[in-house]
Design an enzyme around this catalytic site. Structure first.
Site, PDB file in Angstrom:
ATOM      1  N   TYR A 180     -20.394  23.916  33.208  1.00  0.00           N
ATOM      2  CA  TYR A 180     -20.969  23.334  34.416  1.00  0.00           C
ATOM      3  C   TYR A 180     -22.398  22.917  34.115  1.00  0.00           C
ATOM      4  O   TYR A 180     -23.076  23.521  33.275  1.00  0.00           O
ATOM      5  CB  TYR A 180     -20.927  24.357  35.560  1.00  0.00           C
ATOM      6  N   TYR A 190     -27.055  29.187  41.775  1.00  0.00           N
ATOM      7  CA  TYR A 190     -26.070  29.474  40.737  1.00  0.00           C
ATOM      8  C   TYR A 190     -26.746  30.451  39.776  1.00  0.00           C
ATOM      9  O   TYR A 190     -27.253  30.069  38.726  1.00  0.00           O
ATOM     10  CB  TYR A 190     -25.672  28.182  40.035  1.00  0.00           C
TER      11      TYR A 190
END
Length: 302
Positions: A180, A190
């Protein structure tokens, strides 16, 4: 006509427990191209997953373009936190969610496949799994245990799989992992060491490509997928906002689909990509190329 042809190939997709995520989409795309597909499923989710399959709850998702239904050749219990069964505590092995499975480690699945199909028996291995127990915490608040857990399951498990499945792949085999964009750019929220885990995964891919290429002739690549509201991603808590933001600011201003990732994965695992290894391929409508948000008139956005 030039087409992706995986007829006669066998794939293992690790990290499939429902029909919503990238792992399922990749498994389906590989099957569409002619491969037989085995999957590895997290033991606590195994009974729910197999029950849904047996009761036909996923029949619509399993239907291929030919009208036939995708049938997984084998479903193996797999917990990528454990390289061997000896690494798991007795308490875990005897717990309600694990006690029905003999060996759910990476090594256990590799040995089970060798027993079930002989050696060599595989052509494709897809690593579509990750876990960060403190993913909602900022890095400044992440514990050492949480950070190392994220790296262990999300990153080292790929190295462990290449180690153990490398000898089981036929010549010209392909390994693929999923990453990602937070590996290289800041994505607030995140956290928990997951951005570091993805950065390490991409670095390991390059080195594994060299080592697995020289040792066995296999290819190793990583696919960087855009935001998708899968069940796992939704647990982070802001995935809808990420999809909206990236869709407004990408060169192709629209969300990605799981099929976009599945189709790219099928290509990377096919003979058409025989010269591609050690590479990160982005499937995010081009969002990774942007340096400035353009969803404002002042920035010239359209």
């Amino acid at each position: 006509m030039l087409a992706i042809d995986l007829t006669g190939k066998r794939a293992l997709v690790a990290g499939v427990a429902d029909d919503q995520g990238f792992g399922f989409a990749i498994a389906k795309a590989l099957a569409e191209a002619g491969a037989t597909v085995c999957v590895g499923t997290w033991p606590p989710a195994m009974k729910i997953f197999t029950t849904m399959l047996q009761r036909g709850k996923m029949n619509a998702s399993l239907t291929l373009s030919s009208g036939e239904k995708l049938a997984f050749e084998k479903i193996y219990p797999l917990d990528a936190d454990y390289d061997t069964l000896a690494d798991a505590t007795d308490e875990l092995r005897e717990s309600r969610r694990y006690r029905d499975y003999d060996d759910f480690s990476i090594d256990g699945v590799a040995r089970a496949m060798a027993t079930d199909f002989g050696e060599p028996c595989l052509d494709i291995v897809v690593h579509s799994l990750a876990n960060g127990p403190e993913v909602k915490k900022p890095l400044l608040e992440t514990s050492r245990a949480g950070y190392l857990a994220a790296v262990g399951v999300s990153t080292y498990s790929f190295t462990s799989m290449v180690q153990r499945f490398g000898p089981l792949l036929r010549p010209g085999g392909s390994f693929l992992a999923l990453t990602y964009m937070a590996s290289e750019r800041v994505v607030p929220g995140y956290g928990g060491g997951m951005s570091s885990a993805k950065a390490a995964l991409e670095s390991d891919t390059r080195l594994l490509a060299y080592e697995a290429g020289r040792r066995w002739g296999h290819r190793v690549n990583v696919l960087s997928a855009g935001a998708l509201a899968s069940r796992a991603a939704s647990a982070i808590g802001f995935i809808a906002d990420m999809i909206d933001y990236t869709s407004r600011n990408a060169p192709l201003p629209e969300p990605i689909s799981a099929d976009d990732v599945g189709h790219t994965a099928a290509f990377l695992c096919s003979p058409l990509a025989a010269a591609i290894t050690g590479t990160c391929v982005y499937v995010d409508k081009g969002f990774h190329a942007m340096g400035v948000a353009v969803d404002r008139e002042a920035a010239g956005g359209k």
